[in-house]
Design a protein around this motif. Structure first.
Motif, mmCIF file in Angstrom:
data_model
loop_
_atom_site.group_PDB
_atom_site.id
_atom_site.type_symbol
_atom_site.label_atom_id
_atom_site.label_comp_id
_atom_site.label_asym_id
_atom_site.label_seq_id
_atom_site.Cartn_x
_atom_site.Cartn_y
_atom_site.Cartn_z
ATOM 1 N N PRO A 230 -21.141 41.505 37.430
ATOM 2 C CA PRO A 230 -20.282 42.250 38.360
ATOM 3 C C PRO A 230 -18.993 42.759 37.718
ATOM 4 N N ASN A 231 -18.430 41.978 36.785
ATOM 5 C CA ASN A 231 -17.181 42.439 36.167
ATOM 6 C C ASN A 231 -17.402 43.685 35.311
ATOM 7 N N PHE A 232 -18.524 43.714 34.567
ATOM 8 C CA PHE A 232 -18.841 44.912 33.797
ATOM 9 C C PHE A 232 -19.093 46.091 34.736
ATOM 10 N N ALA A 233 -19.856 45.837 35.808
ATOM 11 C CA ALA A 233 -20.194 46.895 36.763
ATOM 12 C C ALA A 233 -18.933 47.476 37.391
ATOM 13 N N TYR A 234 -18.029 46.600 37.814
ATOM 14 C CA TYR A 234 -16.799 47.068 38.444
ATOM 15 C C TYR A 234 -15.954 47.848 37.444
ATOM 16 N N LEU A 235 -15.874 47.360 36.219
ATOM 17 C CA LEU A 235 -15.056 48.017 35.204
ATOM 18 C C LEU A 235 -15.519 49.451 34.978
ATOM 19 N N MET A 236 -16.826 49.654 34.851
ATOM 20 C CA MET A 236 -17.349 51.000 34.618
ATOM 21 C C MET A 236 -17.132 51.897 35.827
ATOM 22 N N ALA A 237 -17.390 51.373 37.023
ATOM 23 C CA ALA A 237 -17.214 52.173 38.235
ATOM 24 C C ALA A 237 -15.751 52.531 38.443
ATOM 25 N N SER A 238 -14.867 51.563 38.207
ATOM 26 C CA SER A 238 -13.436 51.807 38.359
ATOM 27 C C SER A 238 -12.931 52.822 37.337
ATOM 28 N N ASP A 239 -13.382 52.702 36.096
ATOM 29 C CA ASP A 239 -12.989 53.659 35.057
ATOM 30 C C ASP A 239 -13.475 55.061 35.410
ATOM 31 N N ALA A 240 -14.687 55.147 35.945
ATOM 32 C CA ALA A 240 -15.242 56.446 36.335
ATOM 33 C C ALA A 240 -14.376 57.093 37.413
ATOM 34 N N LYS A 241 -13.972 56.307 38.394
ATOM 35 C CA LYS A 241 -13.113 56.853 39.459
ATOM 36 C C LYS A 241 -11.770 57.282 38.898
ATOM 37 N N ASP A 242 -11.181 56.490 38.010
ATOM 38 C CA ASP A 242 -9.881 56.830 37.424
ATOM 39 C C ASP A 242 -9.953 58.130 36.633
ATOM 40 N N VAL A 243 -11.018 58.282 35.836
ATOM 41 C CA VAL A 243 -11.168 59.484 35.005
ATOM 42 C C VAL A 243 -11.309 60.727 35.876
ATOM 43 N N LEU A 244 -12.123 60.638 36.908
ATOM 44 C CA LEU A 244 -12.351 61.802 37.773
ATOM 45 C C LEU A 244 -11.124 62.118 38.622
ATOM 46 N N THR A 245 -10.433 61.090 39.071
ATOM 47 C CA THR A 245 -9.203 61.309 39.840
ATOM 48 C C THR A 245 -8.145 61.980 38.979
ATOM 49 N N GLY A 246 -8.188 61.717 37.675
ATOM 50 C CA GLY A 246 -7.211 62.294 36.760
ATOM 51 C C GLY A 246 -7.434 63.758 36.435
ATOM 52 N N LEU A 247 -8.592 64.320 36.810
ATOM 53 C CA LEU A 247 -8.827 65.746 36.583
ATOM 54 C C LEU A 247 -7.903 66.555 37.489
ATOM 55 N N PRO A 248 -7.352 67.669 37.009
ATOM 56 C CA PRO A 248 -6.345 68.402 37.785
ATOM 57 C C PRO A 248 -6.864 69.047 39.063
ATOM 58 N N TRP A 249 -8.170 69.244 39.161
ATOM 59 C CA TRP A 249 -8.691 69.995 40.302
ATOM 60 C C TRP A 249 -9.349 69.122 41.385
ATOM 61 N N THR A 250 -9.564 67.840 41.115
ATOM 62 C CA THR A 250 -10.257 67.020 42.107
ATOM 63 C C THR A 250 -9.341 66.695 43.284
ATOM 64 N N ARG A 251 -9.952 66.572 44.474
ATOM 65 C CA ARG A 251 -9.199 66.203 45.669
ATOM 66 C C ARG A 251 -9.475 64.743 46.005
#
Length: 234
Positions: A54-75
């Motif tokens: 679960p810790n690996f799973a959460y880390l990857m999912a959380s990183d994915a959300k952070d990366v996409l949220t950091g894109l200038p055009w995402t809402r």
């Protein structure tokens, strides 16, 4: 012309499975990615088994959300993990931006950054071994004992070397051409007498990482009929 969906997929290239040291995009962990007209992004991730840590799973999912949220055009960005025994807990935590400890409460014994650092060090060891072993194969006149004197400038400008530089960067290690290749995670060099044993241990680490990655790819293919197919909609 690059679509927003394509841009989002490329952004996910930087999200690494900490144990396998490969991008989740290369591992086919991205089940689907959808971008709406309102610039909302929805990503579904999948893993080789329902009982992946679960810790690996959460880390990857959380990183994915952070990366996409950091894109200038995402809402709004939604990342969900499918078919995992802790999917409801992880998905609820991600939706609430609760963080790892907020998501797993008393079950979260260690901080994820400590876990990330541990595997960054292993990834550095493996990358270092790949470079030095390749150098030994290209030049049989070199002795293993002398690998402790090889500097970054002695390595070819190829993907293997670039991977090593990236791993060194993540640990804050020097990247200058004159920097010694064979160092530990603090940047300390090895004594010549210790080099052969240290290199053999590094090889064991690299083989373990490569073997786990191969095994997980096999599990993913067994679990899903189309492991190489990611659905991307703009």
């Amino acid at each position: 012309m690059t679509t927003r969906a394509d841009s989002a997929m490329r952004a996910l290239d930087v999200v690494i499975d900490p144990e396998l040291d490969e991008p989740i995009t290369d591992l086919d962990f991205v089940q689907s990615l959808t971008v709406s007209e309102d610039r909302d992004v929805v990503v579904h991730l999948r893993l080789p088994t329902s009982f992946c840590a679960p810790n690996f799973a959460y880390l990857m999912a959380s990183d994915a959300k952070d990366v996409l949220t950091g894109l200038p055009w995402t809402r709004n960005v939604t990342v969900e993990l499918d078919d995992h025994h802790d999917s409801p807990i992880i998905n609820a935590g991600l939706a609430a931006d609760a963080g790892y400890r907020g998501t797993f409460a008393h079950e979260a014994e260690n901080d994820l950054e400590e876990l990330r650092t541990t595997f960054q060090r292993k990834a550095h060891v493996a990358a270092m071994e790949r470079c030095l072993t390749a150098l030994l194969k290209r030049d049989p006149s070199r002795r293993m004992e002398d690998m402790g004197t090889v500097v970054l400038g002695d390595l070819p400008d190829d993907e293997t070397t670039r991977a090593l530089l990236s791993r060194r960067r993540s640990l804050g290690l020097e990247e200058a051409p004159g920097s010694i290749v064979m160092v530990d995670h603090t940047g300390a060099c090895y004594a010549q007498l210790d080099v052969p044993l240290a290199l053999r241990r590094a090889r064991s680490t690299r083989i373990s990482i490569d073997g786990n990655a191969h095994f997980c790819r096999g599990l993913l293919r067994t679990r899903y009929d189309d492991p190489d197919r990611t659905t991307v909609d703009a």
